[in-house]
Design a protein around this motif. Structure first.
Motif, PDB file in Angstrom:
ATOM      1  N   VAL A  72      15.128 -36.947  61.581  1.00  0.00           N
ATOM      2  CA  VAL A  72      13.850 -36.894  61.611  1.00  0.00           C
ATOM      3  C   VAL A  72      13.255 -38.046  62.517  1.00  0.00           C
ATOM      4  N   THR A  73      12.402 -37.347  63.428  1.00  0.00           N
ATOM      5  CA  THR A  73      11.664 -38.409  64.502  1.00  0.00           C
ATOM      6  C   THR A  73      10.049 -37.844  64.445  1.00  0.00           C
ATOM      7  N   GLY A  74       9.268 -38.971  64.981  1.00  0.00           N
ATOM      8  CA  GLY A  74       7.846 -38.443  65.257  1.00  0.00           C
ATOM      9  C   GLY A  74       7.134 -39.616  65.633  1.00  0.00           C
ATOM     10  N   THR A  75       5.932 -39.602  65.266  1.00  0.00           N
ATOM     11  CA  THR A  75       4.974 -40.869  65.437  1.00  0.00           C
ATOM     12  C   THR A  75       4.151 -40.698  64.079  1.00  0.00           C
ATOM     13  N   TRP A  76       3.508 -42.110  63.942  1.00  0.00           N
ATOM     14  CA  TRP A  76       2.552 -42.204  62.690  1.00  0.00           C
ATOM     15  C   TRP A  76       1.196 -42.804  63.643  1.00  0.00           C
ATOM     16  N   SER A  77       0.131 -42.053  63.013  1.00  0.00           N
ATOM     17  CA  SER A  77      -1.190 -42.751  63.598  1.00  0.00           C
ATOM     18  C   SER A  77      -2.210 -42.983  62.349  1.00  0.00           C
TER      19      SER A  77
ATOM     20  N   SER B 140      11.200 -42.876  62.443  1.00  0.00           N
ATOM     21  CA  SER B 140      12.589 -42.298  62.301  1.00  0.00           C
ATOM     22  C   SER B 140      12.947 -42.185  60.745  1.00  0.00           C
ATOM     23  N   GLY B 141      14.018 -41.169  60.640  1.00  0.00           N
ATOM     24  CA  GLY B 141      14.347 -41.015  59.339  1.00  0.00           C
ATOM     25  C   GLY B 141      15.482 -39.965  58.962  1.00  0.00           C
TER      26      GLY B 141
ATOM     27  N   GLY C 222      14.939 -31.078  51.623  1.00  0.00           N
ATOM     28  CA  GLY C 222      13.429 -31.339  51.237  1.00  0.00           C
ATOM     29  C   GLY C 222      13.237 -32.702  50.701  1.00  0.00           C
ATOM     30  N   TYR C 223      14.247 -33.586  50.654  1.00  0.00           N
ATOM     31  CA  TYR C 223      14.374 -35.122  50.354  1.00  0.00           C
ATOM     32  C   TYR C 223      13.787 -35.835  51.853  1.00  0.00           C
ATOM     33  N   ILE C 224      13.064 -36.556  51.930  1.00  0.00           N
ATOM     34  CA  ILE C 224      12.941 -37.318  53.167  1.00  0.00           C
ATOM     35  C   ILE C 224      12.872 -38.816  53.047  1.00  0.00           C
ATOM     36  N   GLU C 225      13.361 -39.541  54.086  1.00  0.00           N
ATOM     37  CA  GLU C 225      13.498 -41.064  53.934  1.00  0.00           C
ATOM     38  C   GLU C 225      12.851 -41.326  55.468  1.00  0.00           C
ATOM     39  N   LEU C 226      11.529 -42.064  55.529  1.00  0.00           N
ATOM     40  CA  LEU C 226      11.178 -42.368  56.811  1.00  0.00           C
ATOM     41  C   LEU C 226      10.741 -43.827  56.835  1.00  0.00           C
ATOM     42  N   SER C 227      10.690 -44.386  58.107  1.00  0.00           N
ATOM     43  CA  SER C 227      10.348 -45.633  58.369  1.00  0.00           C
ATOM     44  C   SER C 227       9.688 -45.830  59.355  1.00  0.00           C
ATOM     45  N   PHE C 228       8.692 -46.862  59.839  1.00  0.00           N
ATOM     46  CA  PHE C 228       8.125 -47.129  60.967  1.00  0.00           C
ATOM     47  C   PHE C 228       7.406 -48.602  60.797  1.00  0.00           C
ATOM     48  N   SER C 229       7.228 -49.044  61.944  1.00  0.00           N
ATOM     49  CA  SER C 229       6.786 -50.511  62.332  1.00  0.00           C
ATOM     50  C   SER C 229       5.066 -50.236  62.549  1.00  0.00           C
ATOM     51  N   GLY C 230       4.374 -51.353  62.173  1.00  0.00           N
ATOM     52  CA  GLY C 230       2.964 -51.170  62.743  1.00  0.00           C
ATOM     53  C   GLY C 230       2.272 -52.495  62.511  1.00  0.00           C
TER      54      GLY C 230
END
Length: 113
Positions: A41-46, A56-57, A62-70
């Protein structure tokens, strides 16, 4: 628990999600634009913690694990790492979110149509 093993298309992570994060520090909001290829899984958070932060994740039935820096803009501003884990069921998702060293709590999301 999700029923994604039987209906994977119904539970896909791809799409734009409105996120509400109820933490021990307070409430935060954001939007995720997610894409999925297989288990990646990829994408963006705003929103809270900054605009257009790369996500990224992983995905598993149906189970997701996501992470991002901010960036933490509240008391003692500075860089942060956030993680979200949880389940997608149709056009809704719920789970646990942690902003390392800053906040911990529950998140929920609704897919924009």
């Amino acid at each position: 628990m999700s029923n994604c093993s039987h209906t994977p298309r119904k539970c896909d992570a791809a799409g734009t999600w409105d996120v509400d994060y109820a933490s021990d520090y307070g409430r935060f909001a954001g939007s995720m634009n997610l894409h999925r290829e297989g288990a990646t899984v990829t994408g963006t958070w705003s929103g809270a913690f900054g605009p257009n932060q790369p996500i990224s994740g992983t995905w598993r039935n149906g189970y997701i694990e996501l992470s991002f820096s901010g960036t933490w803009s509240e008391e003692k501003p500075g860089p942060v790492n956030a993680t979200l884990v949880g389940w997608i069921d149709g056009d809704s998702a719920t789970g646990r979110m942690k902003v390392e060293g800053r906040a911990d709590g529950q998140w929920s999301a609704v897919r924009k149509k």
